[in-house]
Design a protein around this motif. Sequence first.
Motif, PDB file in Angstrom:
ATOM      1  N   GLU A  29       0.800  -1.222   0.000  1.00  0.00           N
ATOM      2  CA  GLU A  29       0.000   0.000   0.000  1.00  0.00           C
ATOM      3  C   GLU A  29       0.831   1.269   0.000  1.00  0.00           C
ATOM      4  O   GLU A  29       0.341   2.351   0.300  1.00  0.00           O
ATOM      5  CB  GLU A  29      -0.958  -0.007   1.200  1.00  0.00           C
ATOM      6  CG  GLU A  29      -2.134  -0.928   0.972  1.00  0.00           C
ATOM      7  CD  GLU A  29      -3.004  -1.054   2.201  1.00  0.00           C
ATOM      8  OE1 GLU A  29      -2.795  -0.306   3.157  1.00  0.00           O
ATOM      9  OE2 GLU A  29      -3.893  -1.929   2.199  1.00  0.00           O
ATOM     10  N   GLN A  30       2.097   1.143  -0.290  1.00  0.00           N
ATOM     11  CA  GLN A  30       2.925   2.342  -0.477  1.00  0.00           C
ATOM     12  C   GLN A  30       4.095   1.972  -1.358  1.00  0.00           C
ATOM     13  O   GLN A  30       4.249   0.815  -1.742  1.00  0.00           O
ATOM     14  CB  GLN A  30       3.400   2.899   0.862  1.00  0.00           C
ATOM     15  CG  GLN A  30       4.209   1.941   1.707  1.00  0.00           C
ATOM     16  CD  GLN A  30       4.544   2.535   3.062  1.00  0.00           C
ATOM     17  OE1 GLN A  30       5.103   3.605   3.154  1.00  0.00           O
ATOM     18  NE2 GLN A  30       4.191   1.826   4.115  1.00  0.00           N
ATOM     19  N   SER A  31       4.920   2.955  -1.681  1.00  0.00           N
ATOM     20  CA  SER A  31       6.070   2.669  -2.522  1.00  0.00           C
ATOM     21  C   SER A  31       7.354   2.769  -1.708  1.00  0.00           C
ATOM     22  O   SER A  31       7.379   3.326  -0.611  1.00  0.00           O
ATOM     23  CB  SER A  31       6.107   3.615  -3.714  1.00  0.00           C
ATOM     24  OG  SER A  31       5.944   4.944  -3.295  1.00  0.00           O
ATOM     25  N   GLY A  33      10.010   4.443  -1.786  1.00  0.00           N
ATOM     26  CA  GLY A  33      10.541   5.741  -1.396  1.00  0.00           C
ATOM     27  C   GLY A  33       9.978   6.250  -0.077  1.00  0.00           C
ATOM     28  O   GLY A  33      10.650   6.975   0.654  1.00  0.00           O
ATOM     29  N   SER A  34       8.761   5.863   0.216  1.00  0.00           N
ATOM     30  CA  SER A  34       8.137   6.343   1.449  1.00  0.00           C
ATOM     31  C   SER A  34       8.215   5.307   2.560  1.00  0.00           C
ATOM     32  O   SER A  34       7.585   5.455   3.601  1.00  0.00           O
ATOM     33  CB  SER A  34       6.675   6.697   1.191  1.00  0.00           C
ATOM     34  OG  SER A  34       5.953   5.539   0.839  1.00  0.00           O
ATOM     35  N   GLY A 118       9.432   3.459 -10.381  1.00  0.00           N
ATOM     36  CA  GLY A 118       9.321   4.122  -9.085  1.00  0.00           C
ATOM     37  C   GLY A 118      10.320   5.247  -8.871  1.00  0.00           C
ATOM     38  O   GLY A 118      11.101   5.595  -9.762  1.00  0.00           O
ATOM     39  N   GLY A 119      10.259   5.792  -7.671  1.00  0.00           N
ATOM     40  CA  GLY A 119      11.022   7.006  -7.380  1.00  0.00           C
ATOM     41  C   GLY A 119      12.439   6.769  -6.891  1.00  0.00           C
ATOM     42  O   GLY A 119      13.168   7.727  -6.681  1.00  0.00           O
TER      43      GLY A 119
ATOM     44  N   GLU B  29      12.396  13.028  -9.024  1.00  0.00           N
ATOM     45  CA  GLU B  29      13.322  12.119  -8.349  1.00  0.00           C
ATOM     46  C   GLU B  29      12.725  11.418  -7.139  1.00  0.00           C
ATOM     47  O   GLU B  29      13.452  10.875  -6.309  1.00  0.00           O
ATOM     48  CB  GLU B  29      14.597  12.876  -7.955  1.00  0.00           C
ATOM     49  CG  GLU B  29      15.495  13.148  -9.153  1.00  0.00           C
ATOM     50  CD  GLU B  29      16.684  14.007  -8.790  1.00  0.00           C
ATOM     51  OE1 GLU B  29      16.913  14.258  -7.599  1.00  0.00           O
ATOM     52  OE2 GLU B  29      17.382  14.442  -9.723  1.00  0.00           O
ATOM     53  N   GLN B  30      11.428  11.469  -7.006  1.00  0.00           N
ATOM     54  CA  GLN B  30      10.773  10.683  -5.965  1.00  0.00           C
ATOM     55  C   GLN B  30       9.332  10.437  -6.397  1.00  0.00           C
ATOM     56  O   GLN B  30       8.903  10.927  -7.444  1.00  0.00           O
ATOM     57  CB  GLN B  30      10.828  11.395  -4.617  1.00  0.00           C
ATOM     58  CG  GLN B  30      10.208  12.769  -4.589  1.00  0.00           C
ATOM     59  CD  GLN B  30      10.391  13.445  -3.237  1.00  0.00           C
ATOM     60  OE1 GLN B  30      10.029  12.903  -2.215  1.00  0.00           O
ATOM     61  NE2 GLN B  30      10.962  14.632  -3.234  1.00  0.00           N
ATOM     62  N   SER B  31       8.616   9.687  -5.586  1.00  0.00           N
ATOM     63  CA  SER B  31       7.225   9.426  -5.946  1.00  0.00           C
ATOM     64  C   SER B  31       6.296  10.168  -4.994  1.00  0.00           C
ATOM     65  O   SER B  31       6.696  10.633  -3.931  1.00  0.00           O
ATOM     66  CB  SER B  31       6.949   7.930  -5.913  1.00  0.00           C
ATOM     67  OG  SER B  31       7.419   7.369  -4.728  1.00  0.00           O
ATOM     68  N   GLY B  33       4.032   9.419  -2.949  1.00  0.00           N
ATOM     69  CA  GLY B  33       3.852   8.963  -1.580  1.00  0.00           C
ATOM     70  C   GLY B  33       4.863   9.533  -0.609  1.00  0.00           C
ATOM     71  O   GLY B  33       4.557   9.721   0.574  1.00  0.00           O
ATOM     72  N   SER B  34       6.033   9.803  -1.106  1.00  0.00           N
ATOM     73  CA  SER B  34       7.080  10.331  -0.221  1.00  0.00           C
ATOM     74  C   SER B  34       7.197  11.846  -0.327  1.00  0.00           C
ATOM     75  O   SER B  34       8.144  12.434   0.196  1.00  0.00           O
ATOM     76  CB  SER B  34       8.419   9.682  -0.568  1.00  0.00           C
ATOM     77  OG  SER B  34       8.823  10.048  -1.862  1.00  0.00           O
ATOM     78  N   ARG B 114       4.929   7.062 -13.576  1.00  0.00           N
ATOM     79  CA  ARG B 114       5.327   6.600 -12.247  1.00  0.00           C
ATOM     80  C   ARG B 114       4.127   6.279 -11.381  1.00  0.00           C
ATOM     81  O   ARG B 114       4.099   5.257 -10.701  1.00  0.00           O
ATOM     82  CB  ARG B 114       6.190   7.681 -11.588  1.00  0.00           C
ATOM     83  CG  ARG B 114       6.715   7.290 -10.229  1.00  0.00           C
ATOM     84  CD  ARG B 114       7.914   8.128  -9.853  1.00  0.00           C
ATOM     85  NE  ARG B 114       9.051   7.860 -10.720  1.00  0.00           N
ATOM     86  CZ  ARG B 114      10.111   8.651 -10.820  1.00  0.00           C
ATOM     87  NH1 ARG B 114      10.167   9.763 -10.130  1.00  0.00           N
ATOM     88  NH2 ARG B 114      11.101   8.335 -11.626  1.00  0.00           N
ATOM     89  N   GLY B 119       2.131   4.179  -5.287  1.00  0.00           N
ATOM     90  CA  GLY B 119       1.688   3.735  -3.984  1.00  0.00           C
ATOM     91  C   GLY B 119       0.471   4.454  -3.436  1.00  0.00           C
ATOM     92  O   GLY B 119      -0.021   4.099  -2.369  1.00  0.00           O
ATOM     93  N   VAL B 120      -0.037   5.460  -4.138  1.00  0.00           N
ATOM     94  CA  VAL B 120      -1.181   6.213  -3.632  1.00  0.00           C
ATOM     95  C   VAL B 120      -2.435   5.796  -4.392  1.00  0.00           C
ATOM     96  O   VAL B 120      -2.610   6.133  -5.560  1.00  0.00           O
ATOM     97  CB  VAL B 120      -0.951   7.730  -3.774  1.00  0.00           C
ATOM     98  CG1 VAL B 120      -2.091   8.496  -3.133  1.00  0.00           C
ATOM     99  CG2 VAL B 120       0.375   8.125  -3.153  1.00  0.00           C
ATOM    100  N   ARG B 124      -3.583   6.508  -8.291  1.00  0.00           N
ATOM    101  CA  ARG B 124      -3.465   5.371  -9.206  1.00  0.00           C
ATOM    102  C   ARG B 124      -4.787   5.161  -9.944  1.00  0.00           C
ATOM    103  O   ARG B 124      -4.820   4.977 -11.169  1.00  0.00           O
ATOM    104  CB  ARG B 124      -3.123   4.140  -8.379  1.00  0.00           C
ATOM    105  CG  ARG B 124      -2.486   3.016  -9.126  1.00  0.00           C
ATOM    106  CD  ARG B 124      -1.931   1.989  -8.168  1.00  0.00           C
ATOM    107  NE  ARG B 124      -2.923   1.457  -7.246  1.00  0.00           N
ATOM    108  CZ  ARG B 124      -2.733   1.341  -5.932  1.00  0.00           C
ATOM    109  NH1 ARG B 124      -1.594   1.722  -5.376  1.00  0.00           N
ATOM    110  NH2 ARG B 124      -3.670   0.836  -5.164  1.00  0.00           N
TER     111      ARG B 124
END
Lengths: 217, 217
Positions: A29-31, A33-34, A118-119, B29-31, B33-34, B114, B119-120, B124
């Motif tokens: 439920e998350q990626s 990076g987080s 992904g990130g 550089e990130q996704s 969720g983060s 991405r 992850g969100v 999505r």
Amino acid sequence: MSETIGARQAQRHKTRRALLDAALSLLEEQSLGSLGLREVTRVAGVTPTAFYRHFRDTEELGIALVDEALQSLHATVRSTLAASGEAAQRIDTTVDLMAELVREYPAHIRFIVRERHGGVRRVREAVSGQLDAFAREVAERLGADPLGAGWSADDLLMLARLYVDHMVMTVSAYLAAGPDDGEWAAVTRTARRQLRLIHAGRLHWPVGRARPEPDAL
Amino acid sequence: MSETIGARQAQRHKTRRALLDAALSLLEEQSLGSLGLREVTRVAGVTPTAFYRHFRDTEELGIALVDEALQSLHATVRSTLAASGEAAQRIDTTVDLMAELVREYPAHIRFIVRERHGGVRRVREAVSGQLDAFAREVAERLGADPLGAGWSADDLLMLARLYVDHMVMTVSAYLAAGPDDGEWAAVTRTARRQLRLIHAGRLHWPVGRARPEPDAL
DNA sequence: CAAAATAGGAGACAGTTGTGCACTGACTGC
DNA sequence: GCAGTCAGTGCACAACTGTCTCCTATTTTG
């Protein structure tokens, strides 16, 4: 008889697995990076400091997950692709394999699909690298097939990439479909027909040129 | 005369844009969720509190980005697909359009690719929804084409999905390739040939019907 | 032109994060 | 059997996070 086990290494391996599994479940439920280091250890049932005995940071854990996921997946898919038979049958078998993989290792596959774009750079590169290697292997196999005779290496790789990408799209579609629904069957239907269509294109390639095929239509 | 924009709404719109742009640049550089709320406001040059005047949280910001990205993209792609002409030419034009889109809106497109499997959840779903709608539109267009005559609605959608997925894979490949490299040209070559192969399959669909396979098992 | 509306800022709050350090206790090779 | 190794713990720290309440300045409106 065998000193390979060792109670110490056993414990070490056990918490390592706990960390990987904890991460895998959180990543549904998350990626990556987080994903927090503490978060993982909390679920795994160890202290944050123990994490460092196995991974420098969550990025490194991610790379370990990529290896784990694609290694087992690679072996399974390889053995299935090796099977010979009629094209239509092989297509059905392949799609069924995808479905089975998703049913058996949903977390791993979700992770791969998610982190492919992904990130986290290094993880992304790890996935791409493994998928590229996989495509090269598929290309090689396509070249060995009688249908691939006369194809340039470039064309073989082009087709292999199409197959691999389609494979990823298919497992992703399975993941999005609930396991109970008739949605699942719809994904199967669509994936099969798409592969059949690609296969039909393959029989008539390159486009303008006549194939050494006893009038297949 | 007084129905013009209004200095107040202008300012509001300006910081909203600043927030969106800041997020867009951070998301390279990130996704999502983060992505931190404070992080965004820091880059945008406003205080964290100002964020709430526009979005409840980063998730809502993400959905706004999805709309923004896919709306302009949709319009552009639609107009290009509407063009008629020889198949080979249309394929080349389409692939060129992908390249141009990536060159012009790299951040938007990277974001879509991405977060398509990100992850969100709600983001999505927003991406998937828009992509599905897009596929339906493509299917409709394919049905209007003389080549699509006699195809079932199901088959048309199946093919449209294949095209849309291939489109996403292609822009993703462009993003991964450096803009200077000859890698870029390689992506173009591969994408074109893949589309030609699919097109060839399309010309010979449905496959097995009234067609004796050479050696069935 | 005064009063209401509102975009944005200042500062503070509790909670969480990653990471360092010293420590413990079980395993293991000599 | 003992000393060293090492997986995992406990504790502390500064940095950062999202969110709250008040406050300010400018625009809008009657």
